[in-house]
Write an enzyme that holds these catalytic residues in place. Structure first.
Site, short mmCIF file in Angstrom:
data_model
loop_
_atom_site.label_atom_id
_atom_site.label_comp_id
_atom_site.label_asym_id
_atom_site.label_seq_id
_atom_site.Cartn_x
_atom_site.Cartn_y
_atom_site.Cartn_z
N GLU A 16 -5.73 8.76 30.67
CA GLU A 16 -7.18 8.73 30.88
C GLU A 16 -7.93 9.05 29.59
O GLU A 16 -9.12 8.83 29.49
CB GLU A 16 -7.59 9.77 31.94
CG GLU A 16 -7.27 9.36 33.35
CD GLU A 16 -7.53 10.51 34.32
OE1 GLU A 16 -8.25 11.48 33.97
OE2 GLU A 16 -6.99 10.43 35.44
N ASP A 46 8.43 22.36 28.55
CA ASP A 46 9.56 23.30 28.61
C ASP A 46 10.39 23.04 29.87
O ASP A 46 9.84 22.88 30.96
CB ASP A 46 9.00 24.73 28.64
CG ASP A 46 10.08 25.78 28.52
OD1 ASP A 46 10.75 25.80 27.49
OD2 ASP A 46 10.24 26.57 29.47
#
Ligand code: NOJ
Length: 579
Positions: free
Chosen positions: A284, A233
């Site tokens: 990751e 956002d």
């Protein structure tokens, strides 16, 4: 338990991502679920998580790859959930953490990815951090997580600068935490805090290491629960010029592109380092998680800067949203978007509607707006003359064929597949968007595109829930319901289903087609006609300005209107296998 699920998930998702060669987000079709208005499982008038779960089969039958869920966190709902009080829990109105886990797991089992919404620019004023900041003294570490400043003028009674809230009024509110006496608690005058949106949405200070660490941890929290990605956002808003200089203007558009270089609070260079850190975290994971940015910036090149290697994966392209329905304008906009994105090896992310802007069926049904190219979401909401619903519907049918034929990813906004128009006559006393109050009742805000979805012909909220919805649906929506459209193969719903099916099957489109601009060659057929080919042997033709167009030779796969004598009439589109 997680182990068992992951086996199911891997096989189900592999089915929608053949060979895993292309990451799904480069060309995936994501369905935006505005949770309050999608499906209400407990009859309280508000959509919820179990409601979404009950409708997963619908999303599978529609043929999308993923869903993006607007914020579902505990929130006072001052801005439809974009005022988050706790980033690691679920608002009781929407369900529980367990329900969220069930939804993520069920969606995965059904072959759908789940994208959540992260709100990093501001928290709710009811977030424990802000409550603690109000209790703490000026200059304290608690206050340093937000943007607190002394006021100007004798006694500090004027705001620190002239910045405006995008919802209207000053972007500053003075602290009133000490018995409303205006005393900052240390004997000095009370400070002010920055809120670029609602006063109940204090802006975070992204120069604070606490803030950076906290959001990495929140991302991890949801990634560990299986979230496939996040929509970010106000991705362009996080960094602020620490000098907080005056802007010298009265008003900027709500979620509009910034109107200047080196803007003190939009699209600052410092935001990019934040996203490099987020990307490292997403990478990751196996499979890597993804991001899509909501960034209202001044040019597609500035948008592409967010997508440079090592930063975000995707960002909504609002330029095409702003383009008038005109073949030349559309071609120019699409070309510049594709070119800018190719420079950074990112796919364009196309979007026609969302929960902040007037539904595109209504926009396209208005007389062609002038100068909309530079508009923000405010301009995309304002009336530009009466709406011709039949015209808007024709153009919306053509627009989705155009959008789904382009290289890149696509986001659909719930209800567009039903051909819903903006609801422009909601009773004023029901308007919930803060824009209505903050604008002094001059701007009705965004509720007109947030009305609950009609699922069936009848019922107190047309199948949305067992009672009335939080906003009333207009008369006539029963005939636009999923139930009504299921039975009609000429409906908007079936056009979407067919288009999505063909997009999955056609070697030129979707995951098999190239997401790069060179995956598209423009054809110069006639003025007012937009046409392009994509290898191998796929053509899309759209009439946007021409009275009609001759179809190129080939086999028609799908058309937005019935074809007569090999010609496409005005405001229509067709897909063909050619060559
Ligand atoms: C963009 C969101 O889409 C909108 O609904 C919200 O009001 C603002 N950001 C503030 O969070």
């Amino acid at each position: 338990m997680r182990q068992v699920w992951s086996a199911v998930v891997t096989s189900a998702l592999a089915a929608t991502d053949p060979g895993q060669a292309v990451p799904w987000w480069r060309s995936g079709v994501t369905y935006q679920v505005y949770i309050r208005s999608f499906a209400d499982s407990d009859g309280d008038g508000m959509g919820d998580i179990d409601g979404i779960r009950s409708r997963l089969p619908y999303l599978v039958s529609l043929g999308v790859d993923a869903l993006w869920i607007n914020p579902w966190y505990p929130s006072p709902q001052a801005d439809g959930g974009y005022d988050v009080a706790d980033y690691r829990d679920i608002d009781p109105a929407f369900g529980t953490l367990d329900a969220a886990q069930r939804l993520i797991d069920d969606a995965h089992a059904a072959g759908l990815r789940v994208v959540l919404d992260i709100v990093p620019n501001h928290t709710s004023d009811e977030h424990p951090w802000f409550v603690a900041a109000l209790d703490a003294a000026p200059g304290s570490p608690e206050r340093d997580r937000y943007v607190f400043r002394p006021g100007r003028g004798p006694g500090g009674e004027l705001p620190p600068n002239d910045w405006r809230s995008v919802f209207g009024g000053s972007a500053w509110r003075r602290v009133r935490d000490r018995g409303d006496n205006g005393d900052g608690g240390d004997g000095g005058p009370a400070q002010w805090y920055l809120h670029l949106f609602h006063p109940k949405q204090p802006d975070l200070n992204w120069a604070s290491p606490d803030v950076r660490a906290e959001f990495l941890d929140v991302l991890r929290f949801w990634f560990d629960r299986g979230a496939d990605g996040f929509r970010i956002d106000v991705a362009h808003g996080l960094a602020k010029d620490p000098a907080l200089p005056d802007l010298g203007i009265d008003h900027e558009g709500v979620l509009g592109p910034p109107d200047r270089e080196n803007h003190p609070h939009w699209d600052r260079p410092e935001v990019h380092e934040i996203y490099r850190e987020w990307r490292r975290l997403a990478d990751e994971y196996d499979p890597p998680r993804m991001f899509v940015a909501e960034a209202w910036v001044s040019s597609v090149d500035r948008l592409a800067a967010y997508l440079r290697p090592g930063q975000l994966h995707t960002a909504f392209d609002f330029d095409a949203v702003r383009s008038p329905w005109d073949a030349a304008d559309l071609r120019r906009t699409i070309t510049s978007s594709l070119t800018a994105h190719q420079r950074v090896s990112a796919p364009v992310t196309w979007v026609l509607s969302n929960h902040d802007i007037t539904r595109h069926l209504t926009r396209y049904g208005r007389p062609t707006p002038v100068g909309l190219q530079s508009a923000g979401s405010e301009e995309l909401r304002r009336g530009h003359g009466p709406t011709d619903v039949a015209l808007g519907t024709r153009r919306a049918r053509a627009a989705i064929l155009l959008e789904l034929a382009l290289p890149g990813a696509v986001y659909l906004y719930q209800g567009e597949e039903l051909g819903l128009a903006e609801v422009e006559d909601l009773p004023e006393e029901l308007l919930a968007d803060p824009v209505w109050e903050r604008s002094g009742h001059t701007d009705r805000g965004r509720d007109g595109c947030r009305v609950p979805i009609p699922w069936s012909r009848r019922g107190p909220s047309l199948g949305f829930g067992s009672g009335p919805g939080w906003l009333p649906q207009p008369a006539g929506w029963g005939e636009l319901s999923v139930q009504a459209q299921e039975a009609d193969h000429t409906s908007m719903l079936w056009l979407y289903r067919e288009a999505l099916r063909i997009r999955r099957e056609q070697p030129a489109l979707g995951t098999s087609g190239s997401a790069e601009p060179d995956g598209l060659t423009w054809l110069d057929l006639a003025p007012g006609v937009l046409a392009f080919t994509r290898p191998p042997g796929f053509t899309c033709i759209v009439t946007a300005g021409a009275e009609s167009a001759a179809l190129p030779p080939g086999r028609v796969l799908l058309s937005s209107v019935p074809l007569t004598d090999g010609r496409l009439r005005a405001d229509a589109a067709a897909w063909l296998v050619t060559g």
